[in-house]
Design an enzyme around this catalytic site. Structure first.
Site, PDB file in Angstrom:
ATOM      1  N   SER A  84      -5.315  72.195  63.766  1.00  0.00           N
ATOM      2  CA  SER A  84      -6.113  71.167  63.089  1.00  0.00           C
ATOM      3  C   SER A  84      -7.488  71.741  62.766  1.00  0.00           C
ATOM      4  O   SER A  84      -7.933  72.716  63.379  1.00  0.00           O
ATOM      5  CB  SER A  84      -6.260  69.960  64.024  1.00  0.00           C
ATOM      6  OG  SER A  84      -7.277  69.086  63.587  1.00  0.00           O
ATOM      7  N   TYR A 114      -7.431  65.435  71.800  1.00  0.00           N
ATOM      8  CA  TYR A 114      -6.702  66.033  70.669  1.00  0.00           C
ATOM      9  C   TYR A 114      -7.309  67.392  70.313  1.00  0.00           C
ATOM     10  O   TYR A 114      -6.599  68.393  70.163  1.00  0.00           O
ATOM     11  CB  TYR A 114      -6.804  65.053  69.495  1.00  0.00           C
ATOM     12  CG  TYR A 114      -6.132  65.459  68.220  1.00  0.00           C
ATOM     13  CD1 TYR A 114      -4.775  65.231  68.024  1.00  0.00           C
ATOM     14  CD2 TYR A 114      -6.856  66.044  67.174  1.00  0.00           C
ATOM     15  CE1 TYR A 114      -4.161  65.574  66.826  1.00  0.00           C
ATOM     16  CE2 TYR A 114      -6.251  66.390  65.986  1.00  0.00           C
ATOM     17  CZ  TYR A 114      -4.900  66.153  65.815  1.00  0.00           C
ATOM     18  OH  TYR A 114      -4.293  66.491  64.625  1.00  0.00           O
TER      19      TYR A 114
HETATM   20  P1  NAD Z   1       2.556  61.682  61.719  1.00  0.00           P
HETATM   21  O1  NAD Z   1       2.139  60.807  62.844  1.00  0.00           O
HETATM   22  O2  NAD Z   1       2.904  61.080  60.428  1.00  0.00           O
HETATM   23  O3  NAD Z   1       3.806  62.603  62.143  1.00  0.00           O
HETATM   24  C1  NAD Z   1       3.950  63.129  63.422  1.00  0.00           C
HETATM   25  C2  NAD Z   1       5.434  63.248  63.718  1.00  0.00           C
HETATM   26  O4  NAD Z   1       5.570  63.821  65.028  1.00  0.00           O
HETATM   27  C3  NAD Z   1       6.145  61.885  63.730  1.00  0.00           C
HETATM   28  O5  NAD Z   1       7.345  61.965  63.004  1.00  0.00           O
HETATM   29  C4  NAD Z   1       6.393  61.653  65.208  1.00  0.00           C
HETATM   30  O6  NAD Z   1       7.534  60.857  65.491  1.00  0.00           O
HETATM   31  C5  NAD Z   1       6.567  63.080  65.717  1.00  0.00           C
HETATM   32  N1  NAD Z   1       6.396  63.177  67.163  1.00  0.00           N
HETATM   33  C6  NAD Z   1       5.433  62.594  67.931  1.00  0.00           C
HETATM   34  N2  NAD Z   1       5.642  62.870  69.216  1.00  0.00           N
HETATM   35  C7  NAD Z   1       6.759  63.654  69.282  1.00  0.00           C
HETATM   36  C8  NAD Z   1       7.475  64.265  70.335  1.00  0.00           C
HETATM   37  N3  NAD Z   1       7.103  64.124  71.623  1.00  0.00           N
HETATM   38  N4  NAD Z   1       8.554  65.022  70.022  1.00  0.00           N
HETATM   39  C9  NAD Z   1       8.947  65.162  68.743  1.00  0.00           C
HETATM   40  N5  NAD Z   1       8.323  64.589  67.702  1.00  0.00           N
HETATM   41  C10 NAD Z   1       7.234  63.844  67.972  1.00  0.00           C
HETATM   42  O7  NAD Z   1       1.340  62.701  61.559  1.00  0.00           O
HETATM   43  P2  NAD Z   1       1.153  64.027  60.658  1.00  0.00           P
HETATM   44  O8  NAD Z   1      -0.187  63.940  60.045  1.00  0.00           O
HETATM   45  O9  NAD Z   1       2.318  64.292  59.792  1.00  0.00           O
HETATM   46  O10 NAD Z   1       1.058  65.106  61.815  1.00  0.00           O
HETATM   47  C11 NAD Z   1       1.752  66.349  61.784  1.00  0.00           C
HETATM   48  C12 NAD Z   1       0.941  67.387  62.518  1.00  0.00           C
HETATM   49  O11 NAD Z   1      -0.270  67.646  61.783  1.00  0.00           O
HETATM   50  C13 NAD Z   1       0.479  66.971  63.908  1.00  0.00           C
HETATM   51  O12 NAD Z   1       0.560  68.084  64.799  1.00  0.00           O
HETATM   52  C14 NAD Z   1      -0.955  66.581  63.713  1.00  0.00           C
HETATM   53  O13 NAD Z   1      -1.711  66.696  64.898  1.00  0.00           O
HETATM   54  C15 NAD Z   1      -1.375  67.581  62.660  1.00  0.00           C
HETATM   55  N6  NAD Z   1      -2.561  67.218  61.895  1.00  0.00           N
HETATM   56  C16 NAD Z   1      -2.617  66.071  61.156  1.00  0.00           C
HETATM   57  C17 NAD Z   1      -3.762  65.781  60.433  1.00  0.00           C
HETATM   58  C18 NAD Z   1      -3.882  64.542  59.578  1.00  0.00           C
HETATM   59  O14 NAD Z   1      -4.993  64.231  59.115  1.00  0.00           O
HETATM   60  N7  NAD Z   1      -2.831  63.819  59.305  1.00  0.00           N
HETATM   61  C19 NAD Z   1      -4.853  66.662  60.468  1.00  0.00           C
HETATM   62  C20 NAD Z   1      -4.773  67.812  61.236  1.00  0.00           C
HETATM   63  C21 NAD Z   1      -3.616  68.090  61.943  1.00  0.00           C
END
Ligand code: NAD
Length: 256
Positions: A135, A148
């Site tokens: 991130s 986080y």
């Molecule tokens: P999201 O919440 O839409 O998707 C996350 C997915 O991870 C979901 O499908 C959820 O069911 C799954 N998940 C959660 N816990 C789990 C577990 N224990 N085992 C398996 N699957 C699990 O969010 P996103 O934005 O698509 O996030 C994807 C990645 O990107 C994450 O690692 C998040 O930290 C990172 N991220 C997101 C952002 C943002 O702004 N959206 C920014 C930086 C990093």
């Protein structure tokens, strides 16, 4: 010809958000994709739609990984790529964060990434790729998301060490560091069936217009393109690195 023809790639947290777009793009680029998540209905529906396989996987459990690796080998006979994408976010000031909450985030984000590499790398084809999802908060602080941010900093450490240890087998390990991306994590209104997705996207753009030099929130499809670059031969001489995709947010602040 696709950029991932003949490759077998596991994407965790692929039922929605960035993982979903990675699964869609990788499949379109010729990979066999394993959609892994805890959201079984959504994950199964996506896998069916794009011609992938679905496995139930809680990334924080060793047994879950053992079963996911076995299912992938049964279905496709090999593993060439892993995208550790699953993650969760909790908002709290550090001093208000209950230990249970801290450990829950560590278990999914940090332990999940560690276990993924530990379970998959020994089974991976030489020359394979691992992309860990860190991130923007892996590289700088952000108030109210201390747990986080700690896990995302840790993911960069794990990425660098794994890159060193796996380079002998030409397995490349890199990390992506997204800024604000329009997914249910940063835009929970996306989970509201009555909300207009265009409108919620615009509301998020309004928020980030002031914060981000490119003046908008990122799209999960854009993150998927970066994951594709790091999973394909286009990045053949790159390993152990964090890649920021944040519209310029980390570049600094503007005073005019
Ligand atoms: P999201 O919440 O839409 O998707 C996350 C997915 O991870 C979901 O499908 C959820 O069911 C799954 N998940 C959660 N816990 C789990 C577990 N224990 N085992 C398996 N699957 C699990 O969010 P996103 O934005 O698509 O996030 C994807 C990645 O990107 C994450 O690692 C998040 O930290 C990172 N991220 C997101 C952002 C943002 O702004 N959206 C920014 C930086 C990093």
């Amino acid at each position: 010809m696709g950029k991932l023809d003949g490759r077998v790639v596991i994407v965790t947290g692929a039922a929605r958000g960035q993982g979903e777009q990675e699964a869609r793009l990788f499949r379109a680029e010729g990979a066999q994709v394993i959609v892994a998540d805890v959201l079984d209905d959504q994950g199964e529906a996506l896998a069916k739609e794009i011609g992938a396989a679905y496995v139930h996987l809680d990334v924080g459990t060793e047994e879950g990984w053992r079963q996911a690796v076995a299912a992938t080998k049964r279905a496709y006979g090999r593993i060439d790529g892993l995208v550790n994408n699953a993650g969760i976010l909790r908002f709290n000031a550090l001093v208000d964060t209950p230990l249970d909450e801290f450990m829950q985030v560590v278990q999914v984000n940090q332990v999940g990434c560690f276990l993924g590499m530990k379970a998959v790398a020994p089974e991976m084809t030489d020359g394979g790729t691992i992309v860990n999802t860190a991130s923007y908060t892996a590289l700088t602080g952000m108030a109210a998301v201390g747990t986080y941010a700690a896990t995302k900093h840790a993911i960069l450490g794990l990425t660098r060490v794994a890159a060193l240890e796996l380079a002998g087998r030409r397995i490349r390990v890199n990390a992506i560091c997204p800024g604000a991306i329009d997914t249910p994590m940063s835009n929970p209104a996306r989970l509201d069936p009555d909300a207009d997705p265009e409108e919620t996207g615009r509301a998020l753009d309004d928020l980030y217009r002031r914060l981000v030099p490119l003046g908008r929130v990122g799209r999960p499809e854009e993150v998927a393109q970066l994951a594709l670059f790091l999973t394909s031969g286009d990045s053949s001489y790159i390993t152990g690195q964090p890649f920021v995709i944040d519209g310029g947010w980390l570049a600094g602040v503007s005073i005019i």
